[in-house]
Design a protein around this motif. Structure first.
Motif, mmCIF file in Angstrom:
data_model
loop_
_atom_site.group_PDB
_atom_site.id
_atom_site.type_symbol
_atom_site.label_atom_id
_atom_site.label_comp_id
_atom_site.label_asym_id
_atom_site.label_seq_id
_atom_site.Cartn_x
_atom_site.Cartn_y
_atom_site.Cartn_z
ATOM 1 N N LYS A 288 0.742 -1.137 -0.164
ATOM 2 C CA LYS A 288 -0.133 -0.148 0.097
ATOM 3 C C LYS A 288 0.857 1.408 -0.052
ATOM 4 O O LYS A 288 0.531 2.062 -0.915
ATOM 5 C CB LYS A 288 -0.979 -0.155 1.290
ATOM 6 C CG LYS A 288 -1.832 1.111 1.432
ATOM 7 C CD LYS A 288 -2.680 1.139 2.326
ATOM 8 C CE LYS A 288 -2.014 1.396 3.861
ATOM 9 N NZ LYS A 288 -2.983 1.634 4.999
ATOM 10 N N ILE B 83 0.754 2.345 8.636
ATOM 11 C CA ILE B 83 -0.073 1.716 9.572
ATOM 12 C C ILE B 83 0.339 1.640 11.006
ATOM 13 O O ILE B 83 1.748 1.144 11.069
ATOM 14 C CB ILE B 83 -0.966 0.325 9.008
ATOM 15 C CG1 ILE B 83 0.060 -0.734 8.904
ATOM 16 C CG2 ILE B 83 -1.412 0.637 7.860
ATOM 17 C CD1 ILE B 83 -0.646 -2.045 8.773
ATOM 18 N N VAL C 264 0.572 -1.049 14.100
ATOM 19 C CA VAL C 264 0.475 -2.459 14.521
ATOM 20 C C VAL C 264 0.714 -2.581 16.046
ATOM 21 O O VAL C 264 1.864 -2.277 16.471
ATOM 22 C CB VAL C 264 0.932 -3.336 13.663
ATOM 23 C CG1 VAL C 264 0.722 -4.847 13.883
ATOM 24 C CG2 VAL C 264 0.754 -3.136 11.936
ATOM 25 N N LYS D 296 -9.073 -5.413 11.620
ATOM 26 C CA LYS D 296 -9.019 -3.793 11.400
ATOM 27 C C LYS D 296 -9.834 -3.128 12.451
ATOM 28 O O LYS D 296 -10.975 -3.620 12.893
ATOM 29 C CB LYS D 296 -9.566 -3.734 9.852
ATOM 30 C CG LYS D 296 -8.779 -4.168 8.993
ATOM 31 C CD LYS D 296 -7.516 -3.135 8.778
ATOM 32 C CE LYS D 296 -7.770 -1.791 8.469
ATOM 33 N NZ LYS D 296 -6.522 -0.987 8.418
ATOM 34 N N ASN E 198 -5.317 -0.780 16.246
ATOM 35 C CA ASN E 198 -5.908 -1.894 16.360
ATOM 36 C C ASN E 198 -6.229 -2.326 17.964
ATOM 37 O O ASN E 198 -7.154 -2.898 18.011
ATOM 38 C CB ASN E 198 -5.045 -3.066 15.950
ATOM 39 C CG ASN E 198 -4.571 -3.043 14.722
ATOM 40 O OD1 ASN E 198 -5.659 -3.139 13.606
ATOM 41 N ND2 ASN E 198 -3.428 -2.875 14.027
ATOM 42 N N LYS F 115 -6.076 -11.217 2.739
ATOM 43 C CA LYS F 115 -6.368 -9.774 2.395
ATOM 44 C C LYS F 115 -7.697 -9.074 2.987
ATOM 45 O O LYS F 115 -8.866 -9.549 2.863
ATOM 46 C CB LYS F 115 -6.268 -9.624 0.916
ATOM 47 C CG LYS F 115 -6.120 -7.916 0.773
ATOM 48 C CD LYS F 115 -5.844 -7.412 -0.883
ATOM 49 C CE LYS F 115 -6.862 -8.257 -1.724
ATOM 50 N NZ LYS F 115 -6.460 -7.533 -3.289
ATOM 51 N N ASP G 207 -7.356 1.232 1.009
ATOM 52 C CA ASP G 207 -6.800 0.786 2.783
ATOM 53 C C ASP G 207 -6.798 -0.485 2.524
ATOM 54 O O ASP G 207 -7.752 -1.248 2.942
ATOM 55 C CB ASP G 207 -7.748 1.375 3.657
ATOM 56 C CG ASP G 207 -7.389 1.232 5.264
ATOM 57 O OD1 ASP G 207 -6.110 0.597 5.250
ATOM 58 O OD2 ASP G 207 -7.889 1.437 6.040
ATOM 59 N N SER H 224 -4.946 -4.083 4.240
ATOM 60 C CA SER H 224 -4.228 -4.814 5.090
ATOM 61 C C SER H 224 -4.338 -6.254 5.080
ATOM 62 O O SER H 224 -5.127 -6.836 4.104
ATOM 63 C CB SER H 224 -4.668 -4.455 6.537
ATOM 64 O OG SER H 224 -5.991 -4.656 6.961
ATOM 65 N N TYR H 225 -3.555 -7.041 5.945
ATOM 66 C CA TYR H 225 -3.307 -8.540 5.711
ATOM 67 C C TYR H 225 -3.533 -9.222 7.153
ATOM 68 O O TYR H 225 -3.088 -8.412 8.139
ATOM 69 C CB TYR H 225 -2.110 -8.967 5.077
ATOM 70 C CG TYR H 225 -2.272 -8.527 3.744
ATOM 71 C CD1 TYR H 225 -2.522 -8.985 2.889
ATOM 72 C CD2 TYR H 225 -1.540 -7.178 3.174
ATOM 73 C CE1 TYR H 225 -2.504 -8.737 1.294
ATOM 74 C CE2 TYR H 225 -1.499 -6.491 2.107
ATOM 75 C CZ TYR H 225 -1.994 -7.284 1.095
ATOM 76 O OH TYR H 225 -2.069 -7.259 -0.066
ATOM 77 N N TYR H 226 -3.864 -10.348 7.192
ATOM 78 C CA TYR H 226 -3.990 -11.127 8.592
ATOM 79 C C TYR H 226 -3.856 -12.531 8.360
ATOM 80 O O TYR H 226 -4.172 -12.952 7.140
ATOM 81 C CB TYR H 226 -5.231 -10.877 9.247
ATOM 82 C CG TYR H 226 -6.652 -11.109 8.641
ATOM 83 C CD1 TYR H 226 -7.206 -12.418 8.890
ATOM 84 C CD2 TYR H 226 -7.284 -10.400 7.401
ATOM 85 C CE1 TYR H 226 -8.181 -12.861 8.274
ATOM 86 C CE2 TYR H 226 -8.289 -10.862 6.926
ATOM 87 C CZ TYR H 226 -8.914 -12.263 7.339
ATOM 88 O OH TYR H 226 -10.075 -12.651 6.698
ATOM 89 N N PRO I 283 -3.427 -9.361 12.862
ATOM 90 C CA PRO I 283 -3.079 -8.697 11.917
ATOM 91 C C PRO I 283 -1.304 -9.007 11.459
ATOM 92 O O PRO I 283 -0.694 -9.067 12.614
ATOM 93 C CB PRO I 283 -3.077 -7.374 11.940
ATOM 94 C CG PRO I 283 -3.200 -7.456 13.608
ATOM 95 C CD PRO I 283 -3.798 -8.717 13.930
ATOM 96 N N ILE J 65 2.318 -7.742 9.238
ATOM 97 C CA ILE J 65 2.970 -6.969 8.171
ATOM 98 C C ILE J 65 3.754 -7.660 7.148
ATOM 99 O O ILE J 65 4.604 -8.626 7.586
ATOM 100 C CB ILE J 65 4.179 -5.945 8.807
ATOM 101 C CG1 ILE J 65 3.119 -4.963 9.727
ATOM 102 C CG2 ILE J 65 4.644 -5.013 7.872
ATOM 103 C CD1 ILE J 65 3.903 -4.076 10.647
#
Length: 750
Positions: free
Chosen positions: A11, A17, A19, A28, A358, A696, A705, A707-709, A722, A724
Motif C-alpha cells: 500500500k 499503519i 500495528v 481492522k 488496532n 487480505k 486501505d 491490510s493483511y491477517y 494482523p 506486516i
C-alpha cells in the motif's frame, strides 16, 4: 544494492499503519453503536482473550549490510595520467592509487598566480579611483554655489545631493573590499590545491580496504574537482544502509525503540549522525545521504544481505488490551461482550485508556484471559490443519546476462577535431610508451582555431590601443580647458582658482588611474589569449596537421581508423589497454530467459554463481561499475578540509553493472556458461509462510486501505492476527515481517 524501494504492505512505500506489539492479534479497527439490548451477530462465534501488551505504532524499513566506503579524489580539476588499481585489489592507507598530469597542474597553478596578481592590482587601482571620485565630489559640493544652474545640470551625475553620492560610493567601497577579499581567498585555496598536486601529483589511499570502484578513462582523462577516482571499501566494517531513505525524508528519529533482527535475534541500533556542515551542504545541493544504522553489540552481518529494522513508538506498556473491534459505545459509555461460563456472552462496561490502530487499553472492567467477543464479518475457519511457524532463509534471484573479462586501464583515444586522418603510427598489439606518436590528423578546424586565437590577440591589442587613445584625448582636452580657466582667472578682478585647480587635478588623476586599470586588464587578458594560442598551436604545424602522442604506457588493443579516413570530433581512433585481469564485468540487461531486475546489482562481498557444463562455479562481487538509473551516485565526505559532495562517473554501459571474481579463476571457455546469478532479495532466518495462509482485508470505506491477517490458534480459540508483509513473494511463500513468530500455530485451510 538489493532493492530500489522501501518495505511496504502493498500500500505505502513506508509503512503508514500502526500495528500492536502483541503476541496476540486483532482485526481492522471498527467501532459501532448499537441499541443497549441488541447483541452483535457474526458469521460464527469469534472471541479472543484479553492480554497484556503494548499500545503504540511500529514502522519497518529494510536495510542492506554494506561495507563503509572511503572516497579518493582530487580537490581540483585535473587530467588523470594513470590509475594503478582495479576493482578487487587490496590497498593499505597511503598506497598510491593514481597519478595526474603534473604539467597540466602547473599550468593551472600559473593561471591562478596570474589571476591573483591581476585581482590585487585592479583592486588597488579601483580603490584609488573610488577615493579620487569621492574627493572630486567633495570639492564640487563645496563649490556648487559658484556654478550656474545650467552648469550643474551638465555634470555627469544628475544627483544634486553630493553627500548621497559620496555615501553610496563609500558603501560600494566596503562591498568591493569584501568581494576582493573573498576572491583572493578562493584563488589562494585553488593555488594551494594545485601546488599540492605539483609537489606530489599522486592520489593516495585515505583508508585501507578493498578497491570497489575506479573511474574509467575510456571517455577521457579529465576529472572534475571532487570526482571519485577510486573508492576503497572496508569489508571489516559493515553498516546497515537503509537504501533510498535519505536523511531529509526520515521521520523516525524520535521513536522510542529501534532494533534490527539478525538471524532471528534482536539488536538495538542507533542512526549514524551527520554534522550540521553535512546537512547544510546536502540541502544546498539537494543531495542527501542515506540513513544508516549501527548496533553497539556488533552482530555478525553478511555483506549484501537484507535485514528488517524496526522503529517502535510506545503509548502504554504492559497494559491490558482488547481489539478496537470488540468495543461498542452508548454515548460516553464503552462496553464489550464477554464469554461466560455457560458459553453465552454477557455485556460488560469498561473504562478505556490509550489506543492505537488496532488495540485499546482497558483500565477497568476486564482481567487477563477473559474471552471477549469481536465483530468479524469474515468466516472464522472451522475445518483446518495446524501450521507451525518457523524461521528460514528467503531469497529471490537476479541475473546478469552479459559478462566479459575486464581489462585494466583501457583508454580510448578520441579525436578532438573534425578532419581527415593523415597517418596512424601504431598498429594493433603494438606496445607503446608515454610520448610516442600515435596518429596525425589534418583538420581545418585546427587551422581555423589557430587563426581565431591569433585574431583574438590582434583584437585585444586594437581595443586596448583605442581605449588609450581615448583617454589621452580626454587628458589633452581637459588640460587645455584648465589652461583657459587659468587665463580667465588672471583677468578676473577677484579670481578664486583654488577649487578649479583642485578639480582639474582630480579629474586628470581619475583619467590616469583609468588608463592604469585598462593597462592592467589588457596585460592579463593578453596573457590568457596568448596561453590559449600556445595551447592550440601545440602539435599543430600551422596548416591544420595535429600530431597526437601517447600519454601513458600500454598496449594497442584496437585501431578504429586508417589513413585517409574522415573523422568527426569525438570519433574513436584507437584503444590502449593495460594487462588483462581475472575480473569479470557483469551487466544487468533484459533477458528472454531470466527474470531480471534491471535496477539491481550485487553488493560488495555478495556470493554469486553461474552454471558451466553442469557444474556450479562460485565467486564474489568485488566492485561496481554503474547503478543503472542511478549512475551518478553521490557521496558525502567529511575530512579535515571540510565537507564535500563527490560523485562517480557514468559508466557508459547504459545499464547496471558490477565486477566479480570467481573462486578458481576464469575458465578458458565461458561460451557454455549460464547467466551470473546473484540475489535480488536475501534474508536469513526470517518468518516465511505459505501464501495461502495470508488473507487480505479491504476497508469498505476506502478501497486503497488494504491490510493483511492470518487466523492464529490461541488455545481453544481462533483469532484474527494482523501481520506486516514484505514486498516479496517467492513461489508459494510470502515473507512476514511482523505479527507472528516462530512457534505460533496458524490455521491452514484443509
Amino acid at each position: 544494492m538489493k532493492i530500489r524501494n522501501l518495505l511496504s504492505i502493498k500500500k505505502l512505500a513506508v509503512l503508514g499503519i500502526c500495528v500492536s506489539f502483541l503476541a496476540g492479534g486483532c482485526g481492522k479497527m471498527t467501532e459501532s453503536s448499537i441499541p443497549e439490548l441488541e447483541e452483535p451477530v457474526a458469521l460464527n462465534e469469534a472471541y479472543r482473550p484479553v492480554e497484556y501488551g503494548t499500545i503504540g505504532s511500529i514502522q519497518v524499513l529494510m536495510a542492506t549490510a554494506v561495507p563503509r566506503d572511503y572516497c579518493n579524489y582530487y580537490s581540483a580539476n585535473v587530467n588523470i595520467s594513470q590509475i594503478y588499481v582495479e576493482p578487487g585489489d587490496t590497498v593499505n592507507v597511503g598506497d598510491v592509487l593514481a597519478v595526474c598530469d603534473v604539467d597540466e597542474a602547473k599550468k593551472q597553478l600559473q593561471e591562478c598566480k596570474d589571476a591573483l596578481v591581476h585581482e590585487n592590482e585592479t583592486y588597488e587601482i579601483s580603490a584609488q579611483i573610488s577615493d579620487t571620485q569621492i574627493k572630486l565630489w567633495e570639492s564640487q559640493a563645496a563649490d556648487t554655489d559658484e556654478f550656474s544652474t545650467e552648469q550643474i545640470e551638465k555634470k555627469e551625475s544628475t544627483e544634486d545631493d553630493y553627500n548621497t553620492q559620496i555615501a553610496t560610493e563609500q558603501e560600494n567601497e566596503r562591498y568591493d573590499k569584501q568581494l576582493h577579499e573573498y576572491r583572493v581567498q578562493k584563488i589562494n585555496e585553488q593555488m594551494a590545491l594545485y601546488q599540492q598536486i605539483v609537489d606530489d601529483g599522486t592520489l593516495k589511499a585515505v583508508h585501507s580496504g578493498l578497491v570497489t570502484y575506479t573511474k574509467k578513462l575510456t571517455d577521457g582523462r579529465s576529472a572534475a574537482a571532487y570526482e571519485n577516482i577510486v573508492i576503497v571499501s572496508d569489508t571489516d566494517d559493515l553498516v546497515l544502509d537503509i537504501k533510498d531513505t535519505a536523511i531529509n525524508e526520515y521521520k523516525y528519529s524520535d521513536y522510542d525503540k529501534k532494533y534490527v533482527i539478525v538471524d532471528g535475534e534482536k539488536y538495538d541500533v542507533t542512526e549514524s549522525q551527520y554534522t550540521s556542515e553535512v546537512l547544510v551542504l546536502s540541502k544546498i545541493n539537494n543531495r542527501y545521504p542515506d540513513v544508516c544504522v549501527e548496533s553497539r553489540e556488533k552482530p555478525f552481518l553478511t555483506e549484501g544481505q537484507m535485514y528488517p529494522v524496526y522503529f517502535e513508538k510506545t503509548k502504554a506498556n504492559q497494559a491490558l488490551v482488547v481489539g478496537k473491534d470488540s468495543i461498542y459505545k452508548d454515548g460516553d459509555t464503552r462496553y464489550v461482550y464477554v464469554k461466560n461460563d455457560e458459553g453465552g456472552r454477557e455485556k460488560r462496561i469498561i473504562t478505556t485508556g490509550e489506543s492505537d490502530e488496532n488495540y485499546t487499553q482497558v483500565t477497568e472492567g476486564l482481567k487477563e484471559g477473559e474471552l471477549v467477543y469481536y465483530n468479524s464479518t469474515d468466516q472464522v475457519p472451522t475445518k483446518y490443519s495446524k501450521y507451525t511457524v518457523t524461521r528460514s532463509d528467503f531469497d529471490i534471484a537476479n541475473y546478469g546476462v552479459r559478462y566479459s573479462r575486464s581489462d585494466a586501464g583501457t583508454i580510448t583515444e578520441t579525436c578532438d577535431y573534425e578532419g581527415q586522418i593523415v597517418s596512424v603510427n601504431v598498429k594493433q598489439d603494438d606496445t607503446v610508451e608515454k610520448g610516442m606518436l600515435l596518429y596525425v590528423v589534418d583538420t581545418g578546424e585546427g587551422k581555423a582555431a589557430i587563426t581565431e586565437a591569433k585574431n583574438a590577440i590582434d583584437s585585444e591589442n586594437e581595443s586596448y590601443a583605442q581605449k588609450i587613445a581615448d583617454y589621452n584625448k580626454q587628458i589633452k582636452e581637459l588640460s587645455e580647458d584648465g589652461n583657459n580657466v587659468e587665463e580667465n582667472n588672471r583677468q578676473d578682478e577677484k579670481p578664486d582658482t583654488a577649487y578649479d585647480e583642485q578639480q582639474l587635478k582630480l579629474n586628470l588623476q581619475l583619467l590616469d588611474l583609468q588608463k592604469k586599470l585598462a593597462s592592467a586588464d589588457h596585460t592579463y587578458q593578453l596573457s590568457r589569449l596568448q596561453s590559449a594560442y600556445d595551447s592550440i598551436s601545440a602539435g599543430n604545424d600551422g596548416k591544420g596537421n595535429i600530431s597526437v602522442y601517447a600519454k601513458n604506457d600500454g598496449k594497442v588493443s584496437k585501431v578504429s581508423v586508417k589513413a585517409g579516413d574522415n573523422v568527426e570530433e569525438g570519433s574513436d581512433i584507437l584503444q590502449i589497454t593495460g594487462n588483462s585481469t581475472d575480473v569479470l564485468l557483469v551487466q544487468v540487461k533484459d533477458s528472454n530467459s531470466y527474470k531480471v531486475y534491471k535496477d539491481n546489482i550485487a553488493d560488495v562481498g555478495e556470493r554469486v554463481s553461474l552454471e558451466l557444463d553442469g557444474t556450479t562455479i562460485y565467486g564474489s562481487c568485488i566492485g561496481f561499475a554503474g547503478y543503472g538509473r542511478e549512475a551518478q551516485k553521490g557521496y558525502i565526505n567529511q575530512d579535515d578540509k571540510g565537507v564535500h559532495i563527490t560523485g562517480n562517473t557514468d559508466s557508459g554501459y547504459g545499464n547496471a553493472a558490477f565486477y566479480i571474481k570467481l573462486d578458481n579463476g576464469i575458465p578458458d571457455d565461458l561460451t557454455r556458461a549460464s547467466a551470473v546469478k546473484f540475489s535480488y532479495v536475501s534474508f536469513k532466518k526470517v518468518v516465511v509462510v505459505p501464501t495461502s495462509i495470508i488473507h487480505k482485508q479491504v476497508n469498505p470505506m476506502d478501497k486503497d486501505d488494504i491490510s493483511y491477517y492470518v487466523w492464529k490458534i490461541d488455545g481453544d480459540s481462533v483469532v484474527k492476527q494482523p501481520v506486516i508483509l514484505g514486498d516479496y513473494t517467492s513461489g508459494s511463500n510470502t515473507l512476514v515481517l511482523y505479527g507472528i513468530d516462530e512457534g505460533d500455530e496458524i490455521c491452514l485451510a484443509s
